[in-house]
Design an enzyme around this catalytic site. Structure first.
Site, PDB file in Angstrom:
ATOM      1  N   GLY A 224      -8.108  -1.086  -1.164  1.00 55.06           N
ATOM      2  CA  GLY A 224      -8.647  -1.723   0.036  1.00 55.06           C
ATOM      3  C   GLY A 224      -8.527  -0.791   1.222  1.00 55.06           C
ATOM      4  N   SER A 225      -8.453  -1.355   2.395  1.00 57.97           N
ATOM      5  CA  SER A 225      -8.458  -0.532   3.607  1.00 57.97           C
ATOM      6  C   SER A 225      -7.091   0.096   3.869  1.00 57.97           C
ATOM      7  CB  SER A 225      -8.870  -1.390   4.803  1.00 57.97           C
ATOM      8  OG  SER A 225      -7.888  -2.378   5.010  1.00 57.97           O
ATOM      9  N   THR A 226      -7.102   1.172   4.626  1.00 56.33           N
ATOM     10  CA  THR A 226      -5.849   1.852   4.962  1.00 56.33           C
ATOM     11  C   THR A 226      -4.937   0.927   5.785  1.00 56.33           C
ATOM     12  OG1 THR A 226      -6.973   3.976   4.875  1.00 56.33           O
ATOM     13  CG2 THR A 226      -4.909   3.905   6.113  1.00 56.33           C
ATOM     14  N   THR A 228      -4.602  -2.330   5.656  1.00 57.89           N
ATOM     15  CA  THR A 228      -3.917  -3.275   4.760  1.00 57.89           C
ATOM     16  C   THR A 228      -2.896  -2.536   3.898  1.00 57.89           C
ATOM     17  OG1 THR A 228      -5.907  -4.633   4.722  1.00 57.89           O
ATOM     18  CG2 THR A 228      -4.265  -5.100   3.054  1.00 57.89           C
ATOM     19  N   GLY A 229      -3.240  -1.341   3.460  1.00 60.94           N
ATOM     20  CA  GLY A 229      -2.305  -0.552   2.644  1.00 60.94           C
ATOM     21  C   GLY A 229      -0.982  -0.331   3.365  1.00 60.94           C
ATOM     22  N   GLU A 246      -4.842   2.705  -3.114  1.00 65.74           N
ATOM     23  CA  GLU A 246      -6.122   3.427  -2.990  1.00 65.74           C
ATOM     24  C   GLU A 246      -6.843   2.853  -1.786  1.00 65.74           C
ATOM     25  OE1 GLU A 246      -7.053   6.013  -4.329  1.00 65.74           O
ATOM     26  OE2 GLU A 246      -5.766   6.178  -6.084  1.00 65.74           O
ATOM     27  N   CYS A 280     -15.840   3.399  -1.703  1.00 64.25           N
ATOM     28  CA  CYS A 280     -14.761   4.171  -1.075  1.00 64.25           C
ATOM     29  C   CYS A 280     -15.099   5.648  -1.006  1.00 64.25           C
ATOM     30  CB  CYS A 280     -13.457   3.946  -1.824  1.00 64.25           C
ATOM     31  SG  CYS A 280     -13.591   4.257  -3.583  1.00 64.25           S
TER      32      CYS A 280
HETATM   33  P1  NAD Z   1      -9.088  -5.062   2.794  1.00 62.13           P
HETATM   34  O1  NAD Z   1      -7.952  -4.141   3.012  1.00 62.13           O
HETATM   35  O2  NAD Z   1      -9.560  -5.884   3.931  1.00 62.13           O
HETATM   36  O3  NAD Z   1      -8.783  -6.080   1.618  1.00 62.13           O
HETATM   37  C1  NAD Z   1      -8.405  -5.645   0.314  1.00 62.13           C
HETATM   38  C2  NAD Z   1      -7.573  -6.719  -0.353  1.00 62.13           C
HETATM   39  O4  NAD Z   1      -6.319  -6.838   0.325  1.00 62.13           O
HETATM   40  C3  NAD Z   1      -8.196  -8.114  -0.343  1.00 62.13           C
HETATM   41  O5  NAD Z   1      -7.911  -8.737  -1.584  1.00 62.13           O
HETATM   42  C4  NAD Z   1      -7.440  -8.798   0.772  1.00 62.13           C
HETATM   43  O6  NAD Z   1      -7.429 -10.200   0.663  1.00 62.13           O
HETATM   44  C5  NAD Z   1      -6.039  -8.210   0.591  1.00 62.13           C
HETATM   45  N1  NAD Z   1      -5.162  -8.284   1.755  1.00 62.13           N
HETATM   46  C6  NAD Z   1      -5.491  -8.261   3.066  1.00 62.13           C
HETATM   47  N2  NAD Z   1      -4.369  -8.306   3.825  1.00 62.13           N
HETATM   48  C7  NAD Z   1      -3.307  -8.344   2.978  1.00 62.13           C
HETATM   49  C8  NAD Z   1      -1.897  -8.383   3.142  1.00 62.13           C
HETATM   50  N3  NAD Z   1      -1.341  -8.360   4.359  1.00 62.13           N
HETATM   51  N4  NAD Z   1      -1.102  -8.417   2.045  1.00 62.13           N
HETATM   52  C9  NAD Z   1      -1.643  -8.401   0.821  1.00 62.13           C
HETATM   53  N5  NAD Z   1      -2.986  -8.373   0.584  1.00 62.13           N
HETATM   54  C10 NAD Z   1      -3.805  -8.341   1.658  1.00 62.13           C
HETATM   55  O7  NAD Z   1     -10.276  -4.135   2.230  1.00 62.13           O
HETATM   56  P2  NAD Z   1     -11.770  -4.557   1.854  1.00 62.13           P
HETATM   57  O8  NAD Z   1     -12.536  -4.809   3.119  1.00 62.13           O
HETATM   58  O9  NAD Z   1     -11.754  -5.610   0.800  1.00 62.13           O
HETATM   59  O10 NAD Z   1     -12.302  -3.209   1.173  1.00 62.13           O
HETATM   60  C11 NAD Z   1     -12.880  -2.179   1.909  1.00 62.13           C
HETATM   61  C12 NAD Z   1     -11.937  -0.997   2.036  1.00 62.13           C
HETATM   62  O11 NAD Z   1     -11.438  -0.642   0.755  1.00 62.13           O
HETATM   63  C13 NAD Z   1     -12.612   0.268   2.559  1.00 62.13           C
HETATM   64  O12 NAD Z   1     -11.788   0.883   3.502  1.00 62.13           O
HETATM   65  C14 NAD Z   1     -12.743   1.148   1.326  1.00 62.13           C
HETATM   66  O13 NAD Z   1     -12.809   2.518   1.621  1.00 62.13           O
HETATM   67  C15 NAD Z   1     -11.527   0.768   0.569  1.00 62.13           C
HETATM   68  N6  NAD Z   1     -11.674   1.062  -0.853  1.00 62.13           N
HETATM   69  C16 NAD Z   1     -10.942   2.082  -1.385  1.00 62.13           C
HETATM   70  C17 NAD Z   1     -11.076   2.417  -2.719  1.00 62.13           C
HETATM   71  C18 NAD Z   1     -10.292   3.551  -3.317  1.00 62.13           C
HETATM   72  O14 NAD Z   1     -10.251   3.679  -4.535  1.00 62.13           O
HETATM   73  N7  NAD Z   1      -9.635   4.373  -2.523  1.00 62.13           N
HETATM   74  C19 NAD Z   1     -11.958   1.691  -3.535  1.00 62.13           C
HETATM   75  C20 NAD Z   1     -12.684   0.661  -2.961  1.00 62.13           C
HETATM   76  C21 NAD Z   1     -12.526   0.346  -1.622  1.00 62.13           C
END
Ligand code: NAD
Length: 473
Positions: A224-226, A228-229, A246, A280
C-alpha cells in the site's frame, strides 16, 4: 433495501456473517454490485485464534505436502477464473481483456504454481571434526496480510502463496475498495486448505490496526502507500513483528537521444498506463532528451488515441475507469493544477462527462520538478513529460525523491543505458521496458518504497525464520 448479492467473510473454515453490511458500487457505472460485510475486532480475534491453531499442524507438514497444496490452490483459481475476473472488473474497474482482469487471474495461477516449485532446503554450513551445523527455514507462525485495491487478487496471492508454502497460517484484510473479489477468491482457496489456515476478515473500524498490533500475529506483509506503511511499522513495534512492506513509488524513465520515438512509444505507454497508471511500479515521470522530445510526445499521443477506454465488461475496451472517488479527485487535482504550474496538457486533462470515474489518458508536456504532478505519485492516467539536455541532470532529478521502486532507461545503446542504470537509485532498473514483474525475480524498492523483497527464493525466505542446529561431534 436492495437485492444485491451479499458477500461473506471466511473464518476457521466457515462462512462468517457480519452484523453490518455496506454497498459496493461499480466504478464504471455507479451501480450497486454487492453488499460487503463490515468486519469487527471480534472477527479478527477469531480469525487469528483459528490461524494459530491451524498453523501448529501445518508447520509440521513435510515440504512436498505444502508444495502440493500450492499447486492445488493454483488449480482452484484456474477453475474459477471466469467468475473471479468478471467480479474483479465490476468491482475494480479494470477491463476484462488486455492487461486487465483475465491477465491478473493468469498471474495468480502463475505465482501460485511458481511458488510451489521454490525449494527451501536444509543448508549444511559446517560439517567437520568439530561440529555439524545446519540451517533450517522454519515457519514464522501467523501472517497478517494487508492489501491495496489496484491489483487486489494478484497482490493477495503474492502474500498468501509464500506464506502457506513456508508453513504459516494467514489472516488477510483486503482493501475496503476491493473487498468482494478478495472475499470470494480467498473463500475458494481456504476451502481447499485445512480449516483456519487461511482466513479473510473484511475491513471495518480498527480491523487493520488490530491486525498490526495483535500479539498472536508474528509477521505483517503489507502492500500500500508509504504513509500507511510507516503507521504499520510503528504499530507493529511493541510486538516486534517481522515486516515486509511494499509501498509507494514515483518511477522515473529516462529516454536517451538515440531512440526511435515510434519504436519505444508503445512500451513507454503501457509502462505508464497499465491498469490506468494505478500500478506501484508504473512509469510516473518521463525524462526525454530535447533532441527527441517532440517526436516522443507525438508518438505517445498517437498511441493514446488508439486505446479505447470505457466499461471494462465491454471486451473492446483496454482501459477502464479510475477505481475510486479519492483517486479520481487526486488525478483531477494534479491535472488541473498542471497548466498553472507551467505544464502543457497535450492529451486529456479533465474528467469525462457521464457516470463513472472516467478520466482520459493525460499527457503533460513541459513538466518540471516542483510541479505537483511530478513530485507526487499520481497513481492514475496522467504522465508528466520532462525535457532535459544534460543526462546528469535527468539522473539527479530522477533520484531526487525518496521513493524508488523502479526506474527505466530507453536507448538503442544498452551499454550506455546500463551505465545510467548504475547511477539510478531503485529496486529494479529496466532497460527498454518498464514495470514487468515475474515470480522468479525478487522485487522490492529502495528507501521509502520498500522494506524487504517479495518473489523468488528471497521472497519465500522472508516468510520463514532461520533455525540453526549446531551439533558437537
Ligand atoms: P493504502 O495505504 O491507503 O491502503 C492499503 C491497505 O492498508 C488497505 O487495505 C487499507 O485498508 C490498509 N490500511 C490503511 N491504514 C491502515 C492502518 N493504519 N493499519 C493497518 N492497515 C491500514 O494504499 P492504497 O491506496 O490501497 O494503494 C495505493 C498505494 O499502494 C500506492 O502508493 C501504490 O504505489 C502502493 N502499492 C505498492 C505496491 C508495491 O508492491 N510496492 C503494489 C501496489 C500498490
Amino acid at each position: 433495501m436492495t437485492d444485491a448479492a451479499q458477500f461473506h467473510m471466511f473464518i476457521d473454515g466457515q462462512v462468517t456473517l457480519a452484523a453490518e453490511t455496506r454497498e459496493v458500487r461499480d466504478p464504471a457505472s455507479g451501480d450497486v454490485i454487492g453488499l460487503a460485510p463490515v468486519g469487527t475486532r471480534a472477527d479478527l480475534d477469531r480469525a487469528v485464534a483459528a490461524a494459530k491453531r491451524a498453523q501448529t499442524a501445518w508447520g509440521k507438514q513435510p515440504d512436498d505436502v505444502r508444495a502440493q497444496a500450492c499447486r492445488k490452490l493454483a488449480e482452484v483459481i484456474g477453475e474459477n477464473s471466469a467468475e473471479l475476473a468478471e467480479l474483479l472488473t465490476r468491482e475494480q474497474g479494470k477491463p476484462l481483456k488486455g492487461l486487465g482482469s483475465e491477465f491478473e487471474l493468469g498471474g495468480c495461477v502463475a505465482w501460485m504454481n511458481a511458488t510451489a516449485e521454490l525449494p527451501l532446503p536444509v543448508e549444511v554450513i559446517q560439517d567437520d571434526d568439530a561440529a555439524r551445523v545446519e540451517k533450517h527455514y522454519v515457519p514464522v507462525g501467523v501472517i497478517g496480510s494487508i492489501t491495496p485495491w489496484n491489483w487486489p487478487l494478484l497482490i493477495a496471492i503474492w502474500h498468501i502463496a509464500p506464506s502457506i508454502r513456508a508453513g504459516n497460517a494467514v489472516v488477510i484484510k483486503p482493501s475496503p475498495y476491493t473487498t468482494l473479489s478478495t472475499l470470494r477468491m480467498v473463500e475458494l482457496l481456504a476451502r481447499a486448505l485445512p480449516a483456519g489456515l487461511l482466513n479473510v476478515v473484511a475491513d471495518g473500524e480498527g480491523v487493520g490496526e488490530a491486525l498490526t498490533t495483535h500479539p498472536d500475529v508474528d509477521k505483517i506483509i503489507f502492500t500500500g502507500s508509504t504513509e500507511t506503511g510507516k503507521k504499520i511499522m510503528a504499530a507493529a513495534a511493541p510486538t516486534l513483528k517481522r515486516l515486509t512492506l511494499e509501498m509507494g513509488g514515483n518511477d522515473a524513465g529516462i529516454v536517451l537521444p538515440d531512440v526511435d520515438a515510434k519504436a519505444v512509444a508503445e512500451g513507454i505507454f503501457w509502462g505508464a498506463f497499465i491498469n490506468n497508471g494505478q500500478t506501484c511500479a508504473a512509469l510516473k515521470r518521463l525524462y526525454v532528451h530535447d533532441k527527441v522530445y517532440d517526436e516522443v510526445c507525438a508518438a505517445l499521443t498517437e498511441v493514446a488515441a488508439g486505446v479505447p477506454m470505457g466499461n471494462g465488461l465491454d471486451e473492446g475496451n483496454l482501459l477502464g475507469p479510475i477505481q475510486n472517488q479519492m483517486q479520481f479527485d487526486k488525478v483531477t487535482r494534479l491535472a488541473s493544477s498542471a497548466p498553472g504550474e507551467g505544464g502543457r496538457v497535450i492529451v486529456g486533462g479533465s474528467p469525462q462527462e457521464g457516470s463513472g470515474y472516467f478520466f482520459p489518458i493525460t499527457l503533460v508536456a513541459d513538466a518540471k520538478e516542483g510541479m505537483a504532478c511530478v513530485d507526487e505519485e499520481q497513481f492514475g492516467p496522467l504522465l508528466p513529460i520532462i525535457r532535459y539536455t544534460d543526462v546528469a541532470e535527468a539522473i539527479r532529478q530522477a533520484n531526487s525523491l525518496d521513493v524508488d521502486l523502479a526506474a527505466s532507461v530507453w536507448s538503442k545503446d544498452t551499454d550506455r543505458a546500463q551505465e545510467i542504470a548504475e547511477q539510478l537509485v531503485a529496486g529494479t532498473v529496466y532497460i527498454n521496458k518498464h514495470g514487468e514483474v515475474a515470480p522468479h525475480i525478487p522485487f522490492g524498492g529502495a528507501r521509502y518504497s520498500s522494506m524487504g523483497v517479495e518473489f523468488g527464493i528471497d521472497g519465500l525466505k522472508s516468510c520463514a525464520n532461520i533455525k540453526i542446529y549446531n551439533i558437537a561431534k
